[in-house]
Design an enzyme around this catalytic site. Structure first.
Site, PDB file in Angstrom:
ATOM      1  N   LEU A  58       0.835  -1.199   0.000  1.00 62.41           N
ATOM      2  CA  LEU A  58       0.000   0.000   0.000  1.00 62.41           C
ATOM      3  C   LEU A  58       0.869   1.249   0.000  1.00 62.41           C
ATOM      4  O   LEU A  58       0.852   2.039  -0.936  1.00 62.41           O
ATOM      5  CB  LEU A  58      -0.930  -0.025   1.224  1.00 62.41           C
ATOM      6  N   ASP A  59       1.612   1.430   1.064  1.00 62.84           N
ATOM      7  CA  ASP A  59       2.521   2.565   1.230  1.00 62.84           C
ATOM      8  C   ASP A  59       3.762   2.040   1.936  1.00 62.84           C
ATOM      9  O   ASP A  59       3.750   1.908   3.166  1.00 62.84           O
ATOM     10  CB  ASP A  59       1.848   3.664   2.046  1.00 62.84           C
TER      11      ASP A  59
END
Length: 389
Positions: A130-131
């Site tokens: 995701l990040d």
């Protein structure tokens, strides 16, 4: 460099924590054989039961020796372990000529193992969650669109922001619940953040002191810079003749977060490592994410460019997902992109050596198309320049 080792079709998914979700099930459709390694075979079997994968994925008790004994050339190891354990796992992969994938940032320790992986002909996939992961894909896609309109050689200025947060779907007084280890959250807040504001590189020694309101799709959040944003100007391929007025990658929280956390910030300013570790345990007990709670992931990435010749372009990506009884939003948003990356190892489309999910703008476009089909919802908004006289 040794030729790339063909993928064997066997995947070893190591760890069944909070980020292991439906990506594992999706991967099972593309791999010949999948094994889930966890602290014990019983716990691995329990995780497979929750994911509806009993009988389709083999449970295993994880130790380094046990995993190494079952590794064969061309196998793929997916590390869901803490980032500090990636390097040793990658070393084992290189020794057995097995491929490696994780969702974490590239650490110096991992970089040290990459030459051996290259010599072994194995793929090292990182930053594929995701990040980092989806945020990179969104950024590369926006930059590619802006470059096509404005032009690489046209002097321009721009504003880029990328904010991501895992937050409660229903706000509580604390404006946060811990599904991750609180110590990691606290230590990130204790680390200075470097970014560009007003055309100048800026460092926030206490990142929370740079918190500001941020409007996303009509909702007011609070955001603050995180880590070192500056190297990503080059990584995202922004033209050298474009001047960054704002360039920041950071963390997103619910509105009211800074006020609710004031007692925590006072502890961070005054406490030593021992006290901060104790505070982490206290916060974990006081504000846990329980089975009855639902989490929410918000990732908002935007780019606005204005050229000296009057041309302008702006666009933004938004991912806003709430978890359900079957799967948390965080598990979906981390495991689905990672599983997609493993599929590209299996089909031979990733080269040997170090790869990030968003290595090129073309790859970013392809991955986003695939993720949209795979059930990772996001929206793109673009303000095109006027056409004609």
């Amino acid at each position: 460099m040794t030729d790339r080792v063909p993928a064997s079709g066997t995947v070893h998914w190591v760890g069944a924590g909070l980020s292991t979700g439906s990506g594992l099930a999706a991967l099972r459709e593309h791999a010949d054989r999948v094994r889930l390694w966890h602290r014990s075979e019983e716990r691995a079997a329990g995780a497979l039961g929750r994911l509806g994968l009993t009988g389709r994925v083999e449970p295993r008790a994880h130790t380094r020796d046990a995993l190494a004994a079952e590794l064969a050339p061309g196998d793929v190891v997916v590390s869901m372990l803490p980032a500090g354990e990636h390097a040793s796992l990658l070393a084992a992969c290189a020794a057995k000529r097995a491929h490696f994938a994780c969702s974490s940032y590239v650490s110096d320790a991992v970089l040290e193992q990459v030459p051996a992986a290259v010599d072994a002909g194995t793929v090292v996939l990182t930053e594929a969650g995701l990040d980092p992961g989806l945020d990179h894909l969104f950024a590369h896609a926006l930059v590619a669109r802006a470059r096509a309109v404005v032009g690489d050689g046209t002097p321009a200025s721009y504003r880029f922001t990328s904010y991501c947060g895992g937050i409660p779907a229903v706000a509580d007084d604390f404006r946060y619940r811990f599904s991750w280890a609180p110590l990691g959250v606290l230590n990130a807040l204790r680390s200075p953040a470097r970014y560009v504001e007003g055309g100048t590189e800026t460092t926030a020694e206490r990142p929370w002191e740079a918190t500001r309101a941020h409007l996303v799709d009509g909702e007011v959040f609070e955001v603050y810079p995180n880590r070192d944003s500056v190297p990503f100007v080059e990584q995202y391929g922004l033209p050298a003749v474009w001047l960054a007025r704002t360039f920041v990658r950071g963390t997103l929280r619910l509105g009211g977060w800074r006020r609710a956390w004031e007692p925590v910030f006072e502890e961070l300013k005054a406490g030593d490592d021992t006290r901060i570790a104790a505070l982490a345990r206290e916060l974990a007990a006081a504000h846990p994410m329980t089975d009855s709670d639902r989490d929410r992931v918000v990732l908002a990435v935007s780019l606005a460019v204005r050229a000296r010749n009057g041309t302008s372009w702006s666009g933004s990506y938004l991912l806003d997902l709430v978890g359900d009884a079957k799967e948390s939003a965080m598990a979906r948003c981390v495991s689905r992109p990672l599983a997609l990356g493993v599929r590209h190892i299996l089909d031979g489309s990733l080269p040997a050596g170090l790869n990030r999910a968003a290595g090129t703008q073309e790859r970013s476009r392809e991955w986003l198309d695939e993720l949209a089909r795979d059930g990772v919802p996001f929206t793109l908004r673009v303000d095109e320049p006027p056409v004609g006289p």
